[in-house]
Write a protein that holds these residues in place. Sequence first.
Motif, PDB file in Angstrom:
ATOM      1  N   ASP A 133       0.807  -1.226   0.000  1.00 24.05           N
ATOM      2  CA  ASP A 133       0.000   0.000   0.000  1.00 24.05           C
ATOM      3  C   ASP A 133       0.838   1.274   0.000  1.00 24.05           C
ATOM      4  O   ASP A 133       0.292   2.373   0.075  1.00 24.05           O
ATOM      5  CB  ASP A 133      -0.929   0.008   1.220  1.00 24.05           C
ATOM      6  N   ILE A 135       2.661   2.628   2.223  1.00 23.32           N
ATOM      7  CA  ILE A 135       2.603   3.425   3.462  1.00 23.32           C
ATOM      8  C   ILE A 135       4.020   3.818   3.888  1.00 23.32           C
ATOM      9  O   ILE A 135       4.288   4.988   4.190  1.00 23.32           O
ATOM     10  CB  ILE A 135       1.884   2.636   4.567  1.00 23.32           C
ATOM     11  N   SER A 136       4.952   2.859   3.883  1.00 24.61           N
ATOM     12  CA  SER A 136       6.332   3.168   4.259  1.00 24.61           C
ATOM     13  C   SER A 136       6.976   4.116   3.264  1.00 24.61           C
ATOM     14  O   SER A 136       7.780   4.981   3.644  1.00 24.61           O
ATOM     15  CB  SER A 136       7.155   1.882   4.373  1.00 24.61           C
ATOM     16  N   ASP A 139       5.774   7.416   4.342  1.00 24.71           N
ATOM     17  CA  ASP A 139       6.203   7.801   5.692  1.00 24.71           C
ATOM     18  C   ASP A 139       7.689   8.111   5.754  1.00 24.71           C
ATOM     19  O   ASP A 139       8.132   8.816   6.661  1.00 24.71           O
ATOM     20  CB  ASP A 139       5.866   6.705   6.706  1.00 24.71           C
ATOM     21  N   ASP A 356       6.062  -3.215   3.686  1.00 22.33           N
ATOM     22  CA  ASP A 356       5.238  -2.043   3.966  1.00 22.33           C
ATOM     23  C   ASP A 356       4.910  -1.973   5.453  1.00 22.33           C
ATOM     24  O   ASP A 356       4.700  -3.007   6.109  1.00 22.33           O
ATOM     25  CB  ASP A 356       3.956  -2.095   3.138  1.00 22.33           C
ATOM     26  N   THR A 357       4.854  -0.770   5.962  1.00 20.71           N
ATOM     27  CA  THR A 357       4.689  -0.394   7.377  1.00 20.71           C
ATOM     28  C   THR A 357       5.942  -0.683   8.205  1.00 20.71           C
ATOM     29  O   THR A 357       5.904  -0.609   9.426  1.00 20.71           O
ATOM     30  CB  THR A 357       3.444  -1.006   8.066  1.00 20.71           C
ATOM     31  N   HIS A 464       2.821   7.734  14.632  1.00 20.75           N
ATOM     32  CA  HIS A 464       2.406   7.728  13.232  1.00 20.75           C
ATOM     33  C   HIS A 464       1.017   8.313  13.008  1.00 20.75           C
ATOM     34  O   HIS A 464       0.517   8.312  11.887  1.00 20.75           O
ATOM     35  CB  HIS A 464       2.461   6.304  12.676  1.00 20.75           C
TER      36      HIS A 464
END
Length: 488
Positions: A133, A135-136, A139, A356-357, A464
């Motif tokens: 997704d 996300i990382s 971020d 991811d994450t 986060h």
Amino acid sequence: MEDVASHATKEDCWVILHDRIYDLTHFLSRHPGGAAVILKVAGRDGTAAFAAIHPPDMVDILPESACVGQLDPEAAAARKASAEVDPEEKERRLRIAKCPPLEACFNLMDFESAAQTALSPEAWAYYSSGSDDEISLRDNRAAFQRIWLRPRVMVNVLNVDISTHILGHPASLPLYISATALGRLGHPDGEIALTRGAATTAIPQMLPTLASCSLKEMTDARADGQVQFYQLYVAQDRDHTARLIRAAEDRGCKGLFITVDAPQLGRREKDMRMKFIEEAPKEQDDSTAGRNEGAARAISSFIHPGLAWEDIPWFRSITRMPIILKGIQCGEDAVKAAHAGVDGIVLSNHGGRQMDTAPSGIEALAESVAALSAAGVPPGQMELYMDGGVRRGSDIFKALALGATAVGIGRPLLYAMSAYGSDGVVRAIRILQDELIMTMRLMGTPTVQDIQPGHVNARMVSVHSSSVPEDSLSRALYKPLVAPKSKL
């Protein structure tokens, strides 16, 4: 050429690569990227397509019997002299002409915007994609914006010195070019354009295992005194890995950065979807190997998933280069690396392209510094680096304040290279230099050694869900993942 053109089927497939003629019929089913890629150039010169993602010596993996001949040198030279520009190169030049002038780029996000214009859809999908997704991926940038600066005033900052040392070698600022694969997807000069940019700006360059240029090409392009490191993907064949390391050392590389976060490459769906669309057969075809993987996974099937801490002594036994582990993501592994006796680590989540994450590099840096201190590891025993999300000179400052020796930057320089060649790489690094000088002056730190943990407030870096103001530049550039389109 007429003879080669008569061998253009799945059952009888010849391809010209660098003026040599190869029978790839039996290799079709084993090609990591699928048969369709080769069949596109069956019976023709496939050098341009091949060179975009392979170094010239990649053909050495083929058996000698695969080479069935060579074009007559005079005929080959005459053909090249009279040949029209490759259609893909024509398209690239048209895209480049639409880019804003180099002087209009004032920050690293501007280069990313220009690269969206300059790159083909396939190259953009490979360069820009993140895992799952993404996300990382996002971020990595946002984490820096959860760290706030604490300026000091009334300090003499008439002269600001941003120079430092990386693995004992001088650098004009605390920055190195991190290894990124397939440089020629973005520019015909590939990684050599990065080499030239690094030479002009006096920063080290990390050479990638999966480069489009050969190791010899990249090291031959090195200027006198220029520092290059070597990034290693460990192969399942230990002898092959040893040959890669010895070749890098023999070619003058000054450090071995072993990638440890990639026992398997992550699912990068933008890249996967683009490759599926590009190579989807018109009719049902049994040559679908690799179509669901994308460029990244197709070229990396050799990577060894069994790499373990117990292998560190073996690496020590075959090289004199300093050993750095690239891809540490938590404090516990940072402590293990220190106990294993390596010379440094890179806190990194692979640009958000693996798990991811996973935490950003800057978050993992803060955690690792605390863990090393708690474990009693003396400061300076091991050099700490980080990469991922660095887009401003103030980001470099924040990383140094949290304990980094220097930071790596990869994708933004690929974007600069793709749109403007080595001139773009130089301008991007100069922008970071100017921003870092300004930050250090406003922070009251005239030298790199003056930057201390107290210059930042990083209490929120691991939170986060904080309400950080939106970064309009990065949000405007981010291309969201999309679902498959209906046939209707």
